[in-house]
Scaffold this motif. Structure first.
Motif: not given
Length: 135
Positions: A28, A34-35, A45, A48-50, A53, A130, A133
């Motif tokens: 992270p 993230r991309s 984790d 924490l991605k968009p 996904r 967390y 998302p």
């Protein structure tokens, strides 16, 4: 707090991407995290991605277990030789019912890696800080 649920994630890519060079892009703190299309090093984790996904979201463990088994079946032709993972739906239901993740990763034909993941959310056991998302 949102109702406990699991987000489904899938990654199939060339193994070189996992270690190009090193694995910093899978953490992270890295600016590309993230991309980066590759799976993260720590399962939690994924959260924490968009949100784009996320393949699916499941509130019922049985539905998540069905998705997990379906993904393995869909990719069965990629497993080398006679090897094929056993999706063990009853184990998946038990894990999801307990609020745990269900994660599988396999090297498949062509030097690729397949990652199939159901990640607990709201809260995650190891990373309760967390946020979901989808919020």
């Amino acid at each position: 707090m949102a109702r406990p649920h699991h987000h489904a994630y899938l990654w199939l890519g060339h193994g070189d991407i996992l270690v190009r060079p090193g694995d910093a892009h899978r953490r992270p703190a890295h600016p590309e995290f993230r991309s980066a299309q590759v799976m993260p090093l720590e399962c939690a984790d994924w959260l924490l991605k968009p949100a784009s996904r996320i393949e699916a979201t499941f509130h019922e463990p049985e539905e998540g277990a069905d998705w997990y088994a379906e993904q393995i079946a869909l990719h069965a032709g990629l497993f080398a030789g006679s090897y094929a993972p056993d999706p063990a739906p009853e184990e998946t239901v038990r894990a999801l019912s307990a609020g745990a993740d269900r994660v599988g990763g396999w090297w498949v034909t062509g030097g690729r890696f397949l990652s199939v993941s159901l990640i607990a959310c709201s809260p995650h056991r190891a990373r309760p800080d967390y946020a979901c998302p989808l919020r």
